[in-house]
Design an enzyme around this catalytic site. Structure first.
Site, PDB file in Angstrom:
ATOM      1  N   LYS A  54       0.837  -1.211   0.000  1.00  0.00           N
ATOM      2  CA  LYS A  54       0.000   0.000   0.000  1.00  0.00           C
ATOM      3  C   LYS A  54       0.868   1.257   0.000  1.00  0.00           C
ATOM      4  O   LYS A  54       0.584   2.211  -0.730  1.00  0.00           O
ATOM      5  CB  LYS A  54      -0.932  -0.020   1.213  1.00  0.00           C
ATOM      6  CG  LYS A  54      -1.975  -1.135   1.141  1.00  0.00           C
ATOM      7  CD  LYS A  54      -2.644  -1.380   2.479  1.00  0.00           C
ATOM      8  CE  LYS A  54      -3.437  -2.675   2.490  1.00  0.00           C
ATOM      9  NZ  LYS A  54      -3.901  -3.041   3.846  1.00  0.00           N
ATOM     10  N   GLN A  98      -2.856  -1.257  10.280  1.00  0.00           N
ATOM     11  CA  GLN A  98      -2.903  -2.621   9.750  1.00  0.00           C
ATOM     12  C   GLN A  98      -3.468  -3.577  10.806  1.00  0.00           C
ATOM     13  O   GLN A  98      -2.956  -3.644  11.929  1.00  0.00           O
ATOM     14  CB  GLN A  98      -1.491  -3.053   9.308  1.00  0.00           C
ATOM     15  CG  GLN A  98      -1.432  -4.424   8.662  1.00  0.00           C
ATOM     16  CD  GLN A  98      -2.260  -4.512   7.364  1.00  0.00           C
ATOM     17  OE1 GLN A  98      -2.267  -3.593   6.562  1.00  0.00           O
ATOM     18  NE2 GLN A  98      -2.958  -5.612   7.182  1.00  0.00           N
ATOM     19  N   ASP A 121      -9.226   2.929   5.294  1.00  0.00           N
ATOM     20  CA  ASP A 121      -9.772   1.565   5.239  1.00  0.00           C
ATOM     21  C   ASP A 121     -11.299   1.571   5.243  1.00  0.00           C
ATOM     22  O   ASP A 121     -11.920   0.538   4.982  1.00  0.00           O
ATOM     23  CB  ASP A 121      -9.274   0.745   6.437  1.00  0.00           C
ATOM     24  CG  ASP A 121      -7.952   0.056   6.131  1.00  0.00           C
ATOM     25  OD1 ASP A 121      -7.679  -0.209   4.941  1.00  0.00           O
ATOM     26  OD2 ASP A 121      -7.197  -0.225   7.082  1.00  0.00           O
TER      27      ASP A 121
END
Ligand code: NDP
Length: 291
Positions: A54, A98, A121
């Protein structure tokens, strides 16, 4: 019938090139360069690899990126303080924590602490709520990636019967909300299946588009798929494979060899949904920066 292979890697490359062009235009219009900061707690190799994908992707699209590394022993308060610092930092447009986090850290409290506009996210309850309310703002990356794969291969979900196997907050539920919204590129009739579903094969055989996100290696075989179905395999499972040097390989939740004989189109694993998830995190970062 041999299914058409939906090449997620190629479509993701196309999406990333589009984002790079939009980033250039955003900066030329006088806006600050968007910046993604990932927070990685611990040293799990899979998490490290996802974060690298990412952040590198953001850099390739012309955005800044950084990673805050915290030890696996980091206390909840330390992770929370990191998120609060990034929330307050005006140079940071997107924050990605994460998951999963170690057990001493309250994962849901950390997700709730992220400033919703910086939540690339799309997992903050505010963003999930907007999605459910039919006013999507930041949508989780994997569902967005699945929708884009369908639209960009001429398999629009509009008016179709979509069956999703798996109801996680990360994939199944937001995807069900996204595809059932009254909106262009959505507007599908969605069934959400899970371990409580009776006669799963009967339900999956009703699908015109079947999305599997169960985390069970090759659980969907040809007997569960009606001929002509478009099959999107979200699953990523590592299974033993003594013929490989590494001793293992990745497989999806779909038995690719048998299902490819009956489906009209199918995503491979790897190279299907995975690259699209990364591309959509990058797209969400640009969006968080107002681009
Ligand atoms: P979760 O474990 O959080 O959820 C799995 C879901 O599948 C649950 O709702 C579960 O039902 C359901 N399920 C499991 N087994 C069955 C079964 N036998 N029959 C019916 N339903 C079943 O997983 P995630 O959603 O996080 O991930 C799913 C898969 O997708 C994993 O392989 C993961 O690695 C992969 N993934 C891939 C991504 C990508 O970018 N390609 C991104 C995110 C995930 P119940 O709720 O009843 O327990």
């Amino acid at each position: 019938m041999a299914a058409r292979i939906i090449d997620g890697a190629a479509i993701a490359a196309e999406v990333r090139a589009e984002i790079a062009a939009r980033v250039r235009a955003h900066i030329e219009a006088g806006h600050p360069r968007p910046k993604l900061v990932a927070v990685l707690v611990g040293d799990d190799p899979a998490s490290q690899s996802y974060v690298r994908g990412k952040t590198t992707g953001c850099a390739e699209a012309g955005m800044d990126s950084d990673t805050v590394l915290l030890p696996a022993s980091a206390a909840h308060a330390e992770v929370l303080a990191t998120v609060e610092r990034l929330n307050a930092d005006a140079s940071v447009s997107g924050i990605l924590v994460q998951l999963p986090l170690p057990p001493q850290v309250d994962e849901q409290a950390i997700v709730r602490a992220i400033e919703p506009r910086k939540d690339v996210d799309g997992l903050h309850p505010y963003n999930l709520g907007l999605l459910l309310a039919g006013q999507p703002y930041t949508v989780p990356a994997t569902p967005l990636g699945v929708q884009q794969l369908l639209l960009r291969t001429g398999n629009s979900p509009e008016g179709k019967r979509v069956v999703i196997v798996g109801r996680s907050l990360l994939v199944g539920r937001p995807l069900a909300a996204l595809l059932s919204n009254k909106a262009e590129g959505a507007n599908a009739t969605v069934t959400l299946a899970h371990t409580g579903t009776r006669d799963l094969a009967k339900v999956t055989r009703e699908a015109e588009i079947l999305v599997v996100a169960a985390g069970r290696p090759r659980m969907v075989d040809a007997s569960m798929v009606r001929p002509g179905t478009v099959v999107i395999d979200v699953g990523i499972n590592r299974v033993a494979d003594p013929s490989r040097k590494s001793g293992s390989r990745l497989v999806g939740d779909v038995d690719y060899a048998s299902v490819a004989e009956v489906a009209s189109a199918i995503t491979p694993v790897p190279g299907g949904v995975g690259p699209m998830t990364v591309a959509m995190v990058i797209a969400n970062t640009l969006r968080a920066a107002g681009g």
